[in-house]
Design a protein around this motif. Structure first.
Motif, short mmCIF file in Angstrom:
data_model
loop_
_atom_site.label_atom_id
_atom_site.label_comp_id
_atom_site.label_asym_id
_atom_site.label_seq_id
_atom_site.Cartn_x
_atom_site.Cartn_y
_atom_site.Cartn_z
N ASP A 3 0.79 -1.22 0.00
CA ASP A 3 0.00 0.00 0.00
C ASP A 3 0.83 1.28 0.00
OD1 ASP A 3 -2.39 -1.36 -0.18
OD2 ASP A 3 -2.58 -1.53 2.00
N CYS A 4 2.09 1.19 -0.35
CA CYS A 4 2.90 2.41 -0.52
C CYS A 4 3.00 2.68 -2.01
CB CYS A 4 4.29 2.23 0.10
SG CYS A 4 5.40 3.59 -0.34
N LEU A 5 2.54 3.86 -2.42
CA LEU A 5 2.51 4.22 -3.85
C LEU A 5 3.89 4.09 -4.49
CD1 LEU A 5 0.97 5.52 -6.26
CD2 LEU A 5 1.63 7.74 -5.31
N PHE A 6 4.92 4.61 -3.83
CA PHE A 6 6.24 4.61 -4.46
C PHE A 6 6.87 3.21 -4.43
CE2 PHE A 6 7.12 9.48 -3.98
CZ PHE A 6 6.13 9.73 -4.92
N CYS A 7 6.55 2.39 -3.40
CA CYS A 7 6.99 0.99 -3.44
C CYS A 7 6.35 0.28 -4.63
CB CYS A 7 6.67 0.28 -2.13
SG CYS A 7 7.80 0.67 -0.77
N LYS A 8 5.10 0.63 -4.93
CA LYS A 8 4.42 0.02 -6.08
C LYS A 8 5.06 0.48 -7.39
CE LYS A 8 0.02 -0.94 -3.89
NZ LYS A 8 -1.36 -0.53 -3.65
N ALA A 45 14.34 0.97 -1.38
CA ALA A 45 13.90 0.45 -0.09
C ALA A 45 12.99 1.48 0.58
CB ALA A 45 15.10 0.16 0.79
N HIS A 46 11.98 0.98 1.28
CA HIS A 46 11.03 1.90 1.90
C HIS A 46 11.63 2.57 3.13
CE1 HIS A 46 7.01 3.49 2.84
NE2 HIS A 46 7.41 3.36 4.10
N ILE A 47 11.74 3.90 3.08
CA ILE A 47 12.09 4.75 4.24
C ILE A 47 10.98 5.78 4.28
CG2 ILE A 47 13.74 6.40 5.21
CD1 ILE A 47 15.94 5.03 3.48
N PRO A 97 4.20 8.84 1.91
CA PRO A 97 5.11 8.55 3.01
C PRO A 97 6.21 7.54 2.65
CG PRO A 97 3.05 7.40 3.36
CD PRO A 97 2.88 8.21 2.10
N HIS A 98 6.95 7.88 1.60
CA HIS A 98 8.14 7.13 1.16
C HIS A 98 9.14 8.21 0.79
CE1 HIS A 98 9.93 3.59 -1.34
NE2 HIS A 98 10.76 4.62 -1.49
N LEU A 99 10.30 8.21 1.44
CA LEU A 99 11.30 9.28 1.23
C LEU A 99 11.49 9.60 -0.25
CD1 LEU A 99 13.60 11.09 2.39
CD2 LEU A 99 15.11 9.10 2.14
#
Ligand code: AMP
Ligand code: ZN
Length: 114
Positions: A3-8, A45-47, A97-99
């Motif tokens: 559910d993190c847009l930028f991880c997707k 990587a998710h930060i 909420p992804h750096l």
């Protein structure tokens, strides 16, 4: 992270216009550009934000700034100047909420930002 847009975007589940990619960093065009050039540079990587950078994960931040320098030359705005911004938290305007580092160029920049 689920559910993190930028991880997707990193995973290729959501399309993006990539301008740079390596093992640890991705750079792509902002979907709602605030300047003629508006690039987002993110760690794969998710930060969550710049408030979550530690001795354990800060190497990627140094690498991100190498990538920003390289991109500014490659895309042709190193000489004219550009702005790098990272919003931290809702009050500062962070919506994802992804750096990420906004790289803005191609127009005069005012301060404080509107
Ligand atoms: P911030 O408000 O600092 O968290 O920045 C998030 C940025 O992500 C905004 O400038 C959005 O326009 C941008 N954005 C949101 N969704 C996408 C997307 N799918 N592709 C590219 N940029 C996006
Ligand atoms: Zn993420």
């Amino acid at each position: 992270m689920q559910d993190c847009l930028f991880c997707k975007i990193v995973a290729g589940e959501i399309p993006s216009t990539k301008v740079y990619e390596d093992d640890s960093v991705l750079a792509f065009r902002d979907i709602d550009p605030q300047a003629p050039e508006h690039i987002l540079v993110i760690p794969k990587a998710h930060i969550q934000s710049a408030a979550c950078v530690t001795a354990e994960n800060s190497a990627v931040v140094a690498h991100i700034f190498e990538v920003i320098s390289e991109l500014s030359c490659k895309l042709g705005f190193a000489e004219e100047g550009f702005r790098v911004v990272s919003n931290v938290g809702a009050r500062a305007g962070q919506t994802v909420p992804h750096l990420h580092f906004h790289v803005l160029a191609g127009r005069d920049m005012t301060w404080p930002p509107g």
